[in-house]
Design a protein around this motif. Structure first.
Motif: not given
Length: 285
Positions: A153, A187, A247, A269-270
């Motif tokens: 992130s 994030p 994250e 998840n991002t």
């Protein structure tokens, strides 16, 4: 948390710790990962190469959340990042949280393999690994050799992806990334670039609710872990969000396992979500 850790150490010393915690320690004295799997997946990438960056996946990402990891690696490829995987073993930081000591042999293996790549930066896909690499003395040699450790992130924060989503998005702060490492804004900075319709849950930042995956809870108290994840999912749904980002592969794993069929919110998840957006854009061209 420190009081709880000390109590757990005392319980280990008098032989009365939870059997699940004793089992975790036993596994990591004999195996190279917390699941005692025989073979480390390579995700069709080369390992132990010379590169500017090492991408350290972590046990959950390597052995349980392979789709999330594939998304993260695909994203690094799309961004033309000069990285290599290594023949990683468990960082073993989890042992300290359940009353035992980090395994120095595993730490030494990771350090040796990181140094061999010549990389000056380690990117971790796992908040727990990030926390272990930056806060445990067994990994102090990274700092001494001038090697920077970043959670992914942090690495992605200042990059431009050229994609956005019109869906309403919310974010879950992993305990290890937020409360333990103080990483809250990185994030969110990335998410706001790709999701203009971003909303916070009732509990966020330092007040975020735990998903129930960490601290040995999932292994020792499965019902409690499930209930905690469902409580968090309810908060996410209450925002009206269609997408729940986080994250942490452990959080993705626990939240996805707790999700009910009637719940339509999607969990990513991002990194995996960004990769999906970029894949769709490339496909539409």
């Amino acid at each position: 948390p420190e009081i709880i850790k000390q109590v757990r150490k005392d319980m280990v010393n008098i032989g009365s710790c939870h059997p699940a915690f004793a089992g975790m320690n036993e596994v990591l004295q004999k195996a190279t990962n917390i699941y005692a799997e025989d073979e480390l997946p390579d995700f069709d990438r080369k390992r132990d190469q010379k590169a500017a960056y090492v991408y350290f996946i972590g046990c959950v990402g390597a052995y349980r959340e392979d789709e999330a990891t594939e998304g993260a690696l695909d994203l690094l490829d799309r961004l033309s990042v000069d990285y290599t995987l290594i023949s990683e073993v468990c960082c073993s930081g989890v042992l300290e949280d359940v009353g035992y000591s980090l395994n120095p042999k595993l730490a030494s293996q990771n350090l040796e393999r990181i140094f061999a790549t010549g990389a000056k930066t380690v990117i971790t896909g796992c908040p727990y690994c990030y926390r272990t690499f930056t806060q445990r003395q067994e990994y102090d040699e990274l700092r001494k050799r001038g090697i920077t450790v970043l959670h992914i992130s942090q690495f992605l924060r200042d990059l431009d992806f050229g994609v956005t989503t019109d869906k309403k998005v919310t974010y879950h702060d992993p305990c290890d990334l937020g409360r333990h490492c103080g990483i809250y804004e990185e994030p969110r900075a990335t998410i706001r670039k790709i999701a203009p319709d971003f909303v916070e849950m009732q509990h966020h930042h330092a007040d975020s609710l735990c998903c129930g995956a960490g601290g040995g809870v999932r292994g020792a108290y499965a019902k409690n872990s499930l209930a905690m994840a469902r409580r968090r999912l309810k908060e996410a749904e209450d925002t009206g969000a269609e997408i729940l980002l986080t994250e942490c592969n452990s959080c993705v794993h626990n939240l996805a396992n707790a999700k009910l069929r009637k719940q339509n919110i999607k969990i990513y998840n991002t990194t995996a979500f960004i990769n999906e957006l970029m894949h769709r854009k490339a496909k539409d061209k």
